[in-house]
Scaffold this motif. Structure first.
Motif, PDB file in Angstrom:
ATOM      1  N   PHE A  17       0.909  -1.396  -0.015  1.00 56.94           N
ATOM      2  CA  PHE A  17      -0.056  -0.045   0.018  1.00 56.94           C
ATOM      3  C   PHE A  17       0.897   1.295   0.043  1.00 56.94           C
ATOM      4  O   PHE A  17       0.492   2.153  -0.792  1.00 56.94           O
ATOM      5  CB  PHE A  17      -0.977  -0.037   1.196  1.00 56.94           C
ATOM      6  CG  PHE A  17      -1.925  -1.126   1.204  1.00 56.94           C
ATOM      7  CD1 PHE A  17      -2.601  -1.420   0.047  1.00 56.94           C
ATOM      8  CD2 PHE A  17      -2.371  -1.820   2.503  1.00 56.94           C
ATOM      9  CE1 PHE A  17      -3.797  -2.337  -0.031  1.00 56.94           C
ATOM     10  CE2 PHE A  17      -2.967  -2.734   2.335  1.00 56.94           C
ATOM     11  CZ  PHE A  17      -3.962  -3.063   1.204  1.00 56.94           C
ATOM     12  N   GLN A  18       1.968   1.064   0.702  1.00 55.05           N
ATOM     13  CA  GLN A  18       2.886   2.251   0.761  1.00 55.05           C
ATOM     14  C   GLN A  18       3.683   2.581  -0.678  1.00 55.05           C
ATOM     15  O   GLN A  18       3.749   3.617  -1.001  1.00 55.05           O
ATOM     16  CB  GLN A  18       3.844   2.280   1.961  1.00 55.05           C
ATOM     17  CG  GLN A  18       3.336   2.324   3.139  1.00 55.05           C
ATOM     18  CD  GLN A  18       4.059   2.030   4.462  1.00 55.05           C
ATOM     19  OE1 GLN A  18       5.353   1.516   4.263  1.00 55.05           O
ATOM     20  NE2 GLN A  18       3.833   2.742   5.566  1.00 55.05           N
ATOM     21  N   SER A  19       3.794   1.585  -1.240  1.00 51.27           N
ATOM     22  CA  SER A  19       4.564   1.751  -2.330  1.00 51.27           C
ATOM     23  C   SER A  19       3.733   1.963  -3.545  1.00 51.27           C
ATOM     24  O   SER A  19       4.000   2.606  -4.554  1.00 51.27           O
ATOM     25  CB  SER A  19       5.305   0.504  -2.833  1.00 51.27           C
ATOM     26  OG  SER A  19       4.549  -0.486  -3.110  1.00 51.27           O
ATOM     27  N   LYS A  20       2.234   1.782  -3.348  1.00 51.11           N
ATOM     28  CA  LYS A  20       1.492   2.172  -4.549  1.00 51.11           C
ATOM     29  C   LYS A  20       0.496   3.069  -4.194  1.00 51.11           C
ATOM     30  O   LYS A  20      -0.859   2.902  -4.620  1.00 51.11           O
ATOM     31  CB  LYS A  20       0.989   0.737  -5.079  1.00 51.11           C
ATOM     32  CG  LYS A  20       1.773  -0.255  -5.351  1.00 51.11           C
ATOM     33  CD  LYS A  20       1.344  -1.522  -6.198  1.00 51.11           C
ATOM     34  CE  LYS A  20       2.185  -2.439  -6.650  1.00 51.11           C
ATOM     35  NZ  LYS A  20       3.224  -2.180  -7.661  1.00 51.11           N
ATOM     36  N   PRO A  35      -5.254   4.885  -3.433  1.00 49.57           N
ATOM     37  CA  PRO A  35      -4.279   4.228  -4.409  1.00 49.57           C
ATOM     38  C   PRO A  35      -3.811   5.218  -5.675  1.00 49.57           C
ATOM     39  O   PRO A  35      -3.044   5.122  -6.167  1.00 49.57           O
ATOM     40  CB  PRO A  35      -5.161   3.214  -5.105  1.00 49.57           C
ATOM     41  CG  PRO A  35      -6.686   3.527  -4.781  1.00 49.57           C
ATOM     42  CD  PRO A  35      -6.298   4.300  -3.479  1.00 49.57           C
ATOM     43  N   ASN A  36      -4.631   6.486  -5.664  1.00 50.21           N
ATOM     44  CA  ASN A  36      -3.918   7.570  -6.775  1.00 50.21           C
ATOM     45  C   ASN A  36      -4.062   8.806  -5.769  1.00 50.21           C
ATOM     46  O   ASN A  36      -4.969   9.032  -4.894  1.00 50.21           O
ATOM     47  CB  ASN A  36      -4.761   7.419  -8.003  1.00 50.21           C
ATOM     48  CG  ASN A  36      -6.338   7.645  -7.542  1.00 50.21           C
ATOM     49  OD1 ASN A  36      -6.875   8.629  -6.784  1.00 50.21           O
ATOM     50  ND2 ASN A  36      -7.473   6.852  -7.892  1.00 50.21           N
ATOM     51  N   LYS A  37      -3.529   9.686  -6.372  1.00 50.79           N
ATOM     52  CA  LYS A  37      -3.478  11.317  -5.861  1.00 50.79           C
ATOM     53  C   LYS A  37      -4.645  12.182  -5.753  1.00 50.79           C
ATOM     54  O   LYS A  37      -4.717  12.938  -4.871  1.00 50.79           O
ATOM     55  CB  LYS A  37      -2.173  11.805  -6.693  1.00 50.79           C
ATOM     56  CG  LYS A  37      -0.771  11.445  -6.500  1.00 50.79           C
ATOM     57  CD  LYS A  37       0.040  12.176  -7.269  1.00 50.79           C
ATOM     58  CE  LYS A  37       1.541  12.016  -7.074  1.00 50.79           C
ATOM     59  NZ  LYS A  37       2.074  10.725  -7.347  1.00 50.79           N
ATOM     60  N   GLU A  38      -5.513  11.530  -6.572  1.00 48.15           N
ATOM     61  CA  GLU A  38      -6.851  12.466  -6.617  1.00 48.15           C
ATOM     62  C   GLU A  38      -7.614  12.236  -5.121  1.00 48.15           C
ATOM     63  O   GLU A  38      -8.347  13.086  -5.025  1.00 48.15           O
ATOM     64  CB  GLU A  38      -7.858  12.152  -7.691  1.00 48.15           C
ATOM     65  CG  GLU A  38      -7.395  12.292  -8.975  1.00 48.15           C
ATOM     66  CD  GLU A  38      -6.457  11.601  -9.723  1.00 48.15           C
ATOM     67  OE1 GLU A  38      -6.504  10.211  -9.603  1.00 48.15           O
ATOM     68  OE2 GLU A  38      -5.304  11.643 -10.129  1.00 48.15           O
TER      69      GLU A  38
END
Length: 170
Positions: A17-20, A35-38
């Protein structure tokens, strides 16, 4: 999406989770993974053995679901075996568009160190909001609990600060 995992598995998943994406702490003290920046969508990652809302220690997903807020939220699918868990008849209530509380015996404990609200106040706002937002009718006993707990409106500012505005449609 709530993702329940065993304590044994969590450390392996935590690294992924931390890497993705971004891994933070939610208002209830569990991990929240974006999971994404939004940040429009997230997973709350909850360790079954640490799930506690003032009732009993959970050993299984069924223990967890029997301590949830509303029946149509107390449904789970094992992503490995595809087994469906629905101990509170949540699918039936979902089809009927009926909001029904799972239980009314939560103690008046704050939900976490960072959120000074009782679980019951949080549930009161959620029940009212979900019924309105989803167009659900409220089952009779749940409606009585909501009416009997109308004094919880006093906690609105604190609820909005940590969760969402229950009068918006967002």
């Amino acid at each position: 999406v709530d993702l329940f995992v065993s304590q044994r598995v969590y450390p392996f998943l935590e690294q992924m989770f931390q890497s993705k994406g971004e891994l933070l702490i939610n208002p209830f003290g569990s991990a929240r993974w974006y999971p994404n920046k939004e940040k429009a969508f997230y997973y709350d990652i909850i360790i079954i053995e640490r799930f506690f809302n003032g009732l009993w220690k959970c050993d299984t997903i069924t223990d967890v679901l029997n301590q949830f807020d509303i029946t149509c939220n107390a449904i789970a699918v094992d992503i490995k075996s595809k087994e469906l868990y629905d101990p509170q008849n949540g699918l039936r209530h979902l089809r009927m568009k009926e909001l029904r509380a799972v239980r009314f015996d939560f103690p008046e404990l704050v939900i976490s160190e960072s959120v000074p609200l009782s679980r019951n106040s949080v549930l009161w706002f959620r029940y009212n909001y979900y019924a309105k937002y989803l167009g659900f009718t409220i089952e009779e006993i749940t409606k009585k609990w909501i009416d009997d707990n109308s004094f919880r409106i006093k906690d609105k500012a604190e609820f909005v600060k940590h969760f969402f505005n229950p009068e918006s449609n967002d």
